[in-house]
Design an enzyme around this catalytic site. Sequence first.
Site, PDB file in Angstrom:
ATOM      1  N   ILE A 154     -21.077  22.729  14.382  1.00 45.96           N
ATOM      2  CA  ILE A 154     -20.550  23.638  13.297  1.00 45.96           C
ATOM      3  C   ILE A 154     -21.196  25.069  13.526  1.00 45.96           C
ATOM      4  CG2 ILE A 154     -20.108  21.595  11.844  1.00 45.96           C
ATOM      5  CD1 ILE A 154     -22.758  22.601  10.213  1.00 45.96           C
ATOM      6  N   GLU A 155     -21.788  25.379  14.388  1.00 44.79           N
ATOM      7  CA  GLU A 155     -22.427  26.576  14.592  1.00 44.79           C
ATOM      8  C   GLU A 155     -21.526  27.523  15.754  1.00 44.79           C
ATOM      9  OE1 GLU A 155     -26.873  27.480  13.738  1.00 44.79           O
ATOM     10  OE2 GLU A 155     -27.008  25.528  14.567  1.00 44.79           O
ATOM     11  N   MET A 156     -21.777  27.560  16.809  1.00 44.00           N
ATOM     12  CA  MET A 156     -20.997  27.856  17.881  1.00 44.00           C
ATOM     13  C   MET A 156     -20.054  27.136  18.690  1.00 44.00           C
ATOM     14  SD  MET A 156     -23.689  30.799  19.297  1.00 44.00           S
ATOM     15  CE  MET A 156     -24.527  32.115  18.425  1.00 44.00           C
ATOM     16  N   LEU A 168     -28.048  19.814  10.289  1.00 40.25           N
ATOM     17  CA  LEU A 168     -27.217  20.916   9.755  1.00 40.25           C
ATOM     18  C   LEU A 168     -25.805  20.419   9.324  1.00 40.25           C
ATOM     19  CD1 LEU A 168     -27.505  23.345  12.576  1.00 40.25           C
ATOM     20  CD2 LEU A 168     -28.463  23.548  10.117  1.00 40.25           C
TER      21      LEU A 168
END
Length: 400
Positions: free
Chosen positions: A142-144, A279
Amino acid sequence: MPDGDNMNRILILAPAVVAVACSVAAQPPAPGAPAPVPLFSDGVIKSFTPADNPITDAKAKLGDMIFDEKRISTDNAIACNTCHSPRNGFTTHTETSRGVGDQLGKRNAPSILNAMFYKSMFWDGRAETLEEQATLPILNPIEMGQKDPTDVVAKLAAIPEFVEAFQQVFGHPVNWADMGKALAAFERTRLSTEAPFDRYLHGDEKALNASQRRGWALFTGKARCGTCHTYDAALPLFGDNRFHNTGAAAQKQDYNQLAARAARTAAAGSQAEKDKLALETDFSELGRFLTTQKKEDIGAFKTPFLRDVLLTGPYMHDGSLETLWDVVGFFNKGGERNPFLDAEMKPLGLSENEVDDLVNFLGALTSDRFGDLRAAELDRQRTAFLYRRAVQHQTANRGR
């Protein structure tokens, strides 16, 4: 119904809040401005830099290039600086961060300022070094969103300026391990500089006003801030590099039930799986426990350093407290009660004036190179806090 004074206060404050709703952006020093005075000596910086990854100008520049490069994400839209913007004190000024596909994480993006001095990385300390920390977000879904380091290396290897820079700095082609080294080297150059508080300690009595001096006395005395945000003249960061349960997440979860479920899920988990739990799931609120599996670490999060703290709101691991007035108010009431609350968390009995003094002191920890922003951001936070409090009073009066 609210009384006339409350209503007038709301009507007066509302336009001001609209005008300053966004945090003030931290701009670079203006051309011709005095050079910032370093806070840390070359010797101190070297002593906190690993021998196998010395900082060089070329390596830090390469790290900066990677830090700003959106093409390392799956959708070519997210860079490291998306969540750690230099304009925002190397954070986002949002409660939590958005990644690829506009996905929302569970944690507030901590500033990278002075990160080289932390003994472990992330709010829960799940990474031991900056080199390890720097690459984990690239592989987080869900970040990069990248699935494999080879995919990231292939993207950078197709960009001529990166091929040239890696060859110049490391003497070989683009690779994953050296990406982490370059990013870490860059992050080690992002440091706070001298602030009014430091000039005051060096003998400039005019560097702090009366309110800030009272705030410093409260910080080391009645407010007991120094218990966790310790001041060390040799490394004046205002942090203890430890983890504490302040109760910031206690209203959201039943810690005991959550910990029992998490223990089964995380016990045999890889680093990537722990990263995902931190996260993407409600287990995020367990903090340090996800890494250590120790009951005493349930709900405990790392003590952040306080240098330039004024510029890095909102605050706490989940960004749940908008202003420094909210933060001091939270600690003033003794945090949020829960079975794992840190023993040092007790009501402080600070008056409203004392809260103001303490916040004003925290503003004096803002680097002089951001001096033009200091007053503006204090005013913005004060206005936002007062407006919200006025609305709360109005709502309470309606219920009577």
